[in-house]
Every structure is written in structure tokens, then in C-alpha cells.
Design a protein around this motif. Structure first.
Motif, mmCIF file in Angstrom:
data_model
loop_
_atom_site.group_PDB
_atom_site.id
_atom_site.type_symbol
_atom_site.label_atom_id
_atom_site.label_comp_id
_atom_site.label_asym_id
_atom_site.label_seq_id
_atom_site.Cartn_x
_atom_site.Cartn_y
_atom_site.Cartn_z
ATOM 1 N N GLY A 256 43.207 32.787 44.557
ATOM 2 C CA GLY A 256 42.368 33.569 43.668
ATOM 3 C C GLY A 256 43.168 34.567 42.870
ATOM 4 O O GLY A 256 44.390 34.674 43.021
ATOM 5 N N SER A 257 42.490 35.295 42.009
ATOM 6 C CA SER A 257 43.153 36.306 41.186
ATOM 7 C C SER A 257 42.288 37.553 41.116
ATOM 8 O O SER A 257 41.076 37.520 41.350
ATOM 9 N N ALA A 258 42.936 38.669 40.792
ATOM 10 C CA ALA A 258 42.240 39.944 40.715
ATOM 11 C C ALA A 258 42.746 40.743 39.535
ATOM 12 O O ALA A 258 43.910 40.643 39.150
ATOM 13 N N GLU A 259 41.853 41.543 38.965
ATOM 14 C CA GLU A 259 42.212 42.489 37.906
ATOM 15 C C GLU A 259 41.681 43.857 38.283
ATOM 16 O O GLU A 259 40.512 43.994 38.661
ATOM 17 N N LEU A 275 37.991 43.429 39.842
ATOM 18 C CA LEU A 275 37.332 42.156 39.592
ATOM 19 C C LEU A 275 38.133 41.051 40.264
ATOM 20 O O LEU A 275 39.358 41.039 40.191
ATOM 21 N N LYS A 276 37.427 40.103 40.908
ATOM 22 C CA LYS A 276 38.114 39.046 41.641
ATOM 23 C C LYS A 276 37.416 37.719 41.410
ATOM 24 O O LYS A 276 36.194 37.661 41.292
ATOM 25 N N VAL A 277 38.193 36.650 41.348
ATOM 26 C CA VAL A 277 37.661 35.294 41.290
ATOM 27 C C VAL A 277 38.491 34.427 42.216
ATOM 28 O O VAL A 277 39.717 34.588 42.312
ATOM 29 N N LEU A 283 33.682 35.050 39.203
ATOM 30 C CA LEU A 283 34.105 36.419 38.929
ATOM 31 C C LEU A 283 33.072 37.425 39.432
ATOM 32 O O LEU A 283 31.880 37.330 39.122
ATOM 33 N N HIS A 284 33.524 38.383 40.211
ATOM 34 C CA HIS A 284 32.617 39.398 40.745
ATOM 35 C C HIS A 284 33.372 40.699 40.968
ATOM 36 O O HIS A 284 34.597 40.713 41.068
ATOM 37 N N SER A 285 32.617 41.770 41.047
ATOM 38 C CA SER A 285 33.203 43.081 41.308
ATOM 39 C C SER A 285 33.277 43.319 42.805
ATOM 40 O O SER A 285 32.334 43.013 43.540
ATOM 41 N N VAL A 286 34.422 43.841 43.254
ATOM 42 C CA VAL A 286 34.648 44.087 44.675
ATOM 43 C C VAL A 286 34.318 45.547 44.998
ATOM 44 O O VAL A 286 34.698 46.453 44.251
ATOM 45 N N MET A 287 33.609 45.756 46.096
ATOM 46 C CA MET A 287 33.315 47.123 46.517
ATOM 47 C C MET A 287 34.611 47.820 46.911
ATOM 48 O O MET A 287 35.402 47.289 47.689
#
Length: 337
Positions: A256-259, A275-277, A283-287
Motif C-alpha cells: 500500500g501507499s500513504a500520503e 491518507l492510505k490506500v 483511499l481513506h483517511s487514517v485516524m
């Protein structure tokens, strides 16, 4: 740690507020601020803001009851304060960078090797919730094996608010030591490996009256783990920008990847975002997670011999890697007058 007294020697950058605020919040008392640069009014501003006395003599900042010194002196002079604190048996926390060149690094290594005091640096990004969350995700294997890391660190320059010494590389250490040392530290932390090489360019496009001031830098960094990272920093964030710098981190892994949008997204929210996918989730926002403590509590843990998130080895090796990158970088001079 029992409540103690601390002082400030050198007050050239507002980053020292992190040290002051966290120490006061933890219940420690500030004995005073000393700064010998009369043209700077930051010491007076902080003295008024936190009701801390201004000191006219540096010896007053080194009295026996003072256990920890905070330092945001001219970058070139910080190693002098470190050695002075070692002589007086005072632990010291400094704004970055703590050294600016090979000579200063050698002196720092000697103090570190003797091990008489603890030396900290305000590498605060390890304690940023979004970055701390990313570290946990990496450690848990959520992204798989790391493939690449890219970090962007644009900054607003605000020329009229900078002291004269800031524009001289010999005094400030330059853009790599000053800005990219944060990212160099994070690369070591994320990968749990050291830097083998860091090469790239510094370019000069503005302020021809300051020939050694370079306003952008790009590095290609190879880690012992095999990962290759890209680092970028500049002093070109526009004055009307919504933030002092739209800093971002991009991580790609085999799963996966993250921004990380460290100052948020101005069209959505100015709250930091991760943000991670992955192969399983779109794609979703991580707490975001809060680190277990702030940087000063972490430093106090180190003084007490407890586990620390940011160790003396981290501080030294990040400084060494930044100095070596600054030595290896190629410079692109101003091409017009």
C-alpha cells in the motif's frame, strides 16, 4: 524527574518556545533568558509572554541550581554552548541544527563520546501525530516492505524577519542542515537503517546580495536497507500562502501507499491528514494517534536513563548525515543579476 530549574542561552529562533512551553507545562521553572545579540527582540518578546526574567550575564544562566539549558543561539555558535554546558554539567536541548560543518560535528562527537551530559535537539516531527501514526503503520507492516519515500518541505522566507546571520551559510549551516535535517532523521526512523549516501543539488535563484544563501535543495538518499528516498526543501512559499509551508510525505510499500498532508488541505481542512490506500482498502483517511509524550518529556526520560523515542544516537547520526549531505551537494549559483 523532580521539578527543576532551566534557562535559555541564545534566543535567535522562535522554535525555542517549544522547549519553554513544554518545560513550563511539566512544572519546571525558567530562571531566565540570556541572548547577547542586541539587535534581536525575540528574547524580550518571550520574556514578556512567559513572564521570564531577561539575564544580562550568561553566568546567571549557568547557576548551580539550573539543571537543563535550552539553546537557540546562532547556529554556528551552538557547539560553543554545548561544550560550555558540558563543563558546567548541564544537560542541553537545542533548536536544529546543533552543528553547521565538519569541525562542529567533530567537537559534538567528542562531547557525545565523553557522555557526561545529555544533548537533545528539537527534532519535533517524530512527535507530530500524523508522522507518529505513519511510523506505527510502517512498523505494523500495513504498507508492506518500503519501496520509496519522498518528502517535501517548502517554507516561507519572510526576509525582513530574518537576522543577518541567517543568510550566510557559514553561520547558519545552509538549507540542508537547517531544514532537511528533519527529513534525514525521519528516514532513519522509518527505515531503522542508516544513510549510505546523500547527493543532489542546491540552487540559488534569489537574493544575489547573499552569495552563499541557497534557497532550494534536492537530495537523493540511499539507505542501508536498500531504499532510495527523495528529499526537497525550498524557501519559496508565497507570502499570501494559507500556511508557512505545505509539507507532505509520500510513502510507497509493497502492500500500500500513504500520503501525509502535515498542514492539512486548505480546500477541505487545515487539520493534519494521513491518507492510505492498500490492495484491500480504497483511499481513506487514517485516524491519527498521539505519541505517548512530547519531546521534552522524552528528553527527561533520557536524562533519567529510561527509554526514549529520540536517542542521543539519533541526534548525533542525523547531524552527521546532514553535514555530510551538505558537503556532497552540488551548488547551482545564481544565473542572473
Amino acid at each position: 524527574m523532580e521539578k527543576s530549574s532551566f534557562s535559555i542561552i541564545g534566543c535567535q529562533h522562535a522554535h525555542i518556545q517549544v522547549f519553554i512551553e513544554e518545560m513550563l507545562h511539566l512544572g519546571h521553572r525558567c530562571a531566565g533568558i540570556f541572548d547577547d545579540q542586541k539587535e534581536s527582540n525575540l528574547a524580550a518578546i518571550l520574556s514578556h509572554k512567559y513572564d521570564i526574567p531577561l539575564l544580562s550575564n550568561m553566568e546567571d544562566a549557568l547557576k548551580p541550581e539550573i539543571e537543563i539549558v535550552g539553546c537557540a543561539a546562532i547556529n554556528k555558535r551552538k557547539i560553543d554552548v554545548i561544550e560550555l554546558c558540558e563543563q558546567r554539567n548541564k544537560h542541553i536541548m537545542l533548536d536544529k541544527p546543533m552543528v553547521t560543518d565538519r569541525h562542529g560535528l567533530s567537537r559534538l562527537e567528542a562531547v557525545m563520546e565523553r557522555g557526561n551530559i545529555q544533548i537533545g535537539m528539537l527534532l519535533t516531527e517524530r512527535f507530530h501525530p500524523a508522522i507518529y501514526t505513519l511510523k506505527q503503520q510502517i512498523d505494523e507492516g500495513a504498507l508492506g516492505e518500503l519501496v520509496s519515500i519522498a518528502m517535501r518541505k517548502p517554507h516561507r522566507l519572510s526576509v525582513n524577519n530574518r537576522p543577518e546571520w541567517f543568510f550566510h551559510r557559514e553561520q547558519s549551516g545552509g538549507i540542508i542542515n537547517d531544514l532537511l535535517i528533519h527529513d534525514i532523521d525521519l528516514l532513519r526512523w522509518f527505515t531503522e537503517s542508516e544513510i549510505i549516501t546523500a547527493e543532489g543539488y542546491m540552487r540559488k535563484q534569489i537574493l544575489n546580495e547573499y552569495p552563499t544563501f541557497y534557497d532550494s535543495a534536492q537530495l537523493l538518499v540511499q539507505m542501508e536497507s536498500g531504499l532510495v528516498a527523495q528529499l526537497y526543501a525550498d524557501w519559496h512559499t508565497p507570502g499570501k500562502s494559507w500556511t508557512w509551508g505545505d509539507c507532505r510525505i509520500f510513502v510507497a510499500g509493497t502492500k500500500g501507499s500513504a500520503e501525509l498532508r502535515l498542514l492539512g488541505d486548505p480546500l477541505v481542512s487545515q487539520t493534519p491528514m494521513m491518507l492510505k490506500v492498500t490492495g484491500e482498502y480504497s483511499l481513506h483517511s487514517v485516524m491519527l494517534l498521539n505519541p505517548p509524550c512530547g519531546i521534552m518529556q522524552d528528553f527527561l526520560h533520557r536524562i533519567e536513563g529510561k527509554h526514549a523515542i529520540l536517542t542521543r544516537k539519533d541526534v548525533l547520526n542525523a547531524s552527521k548525515a546532514a553535514v555530510e549531505a551538505d558537503e556532497n551537494v552540488k551548488t547551482v549559483p545564481l544565473l542572473f543579476k
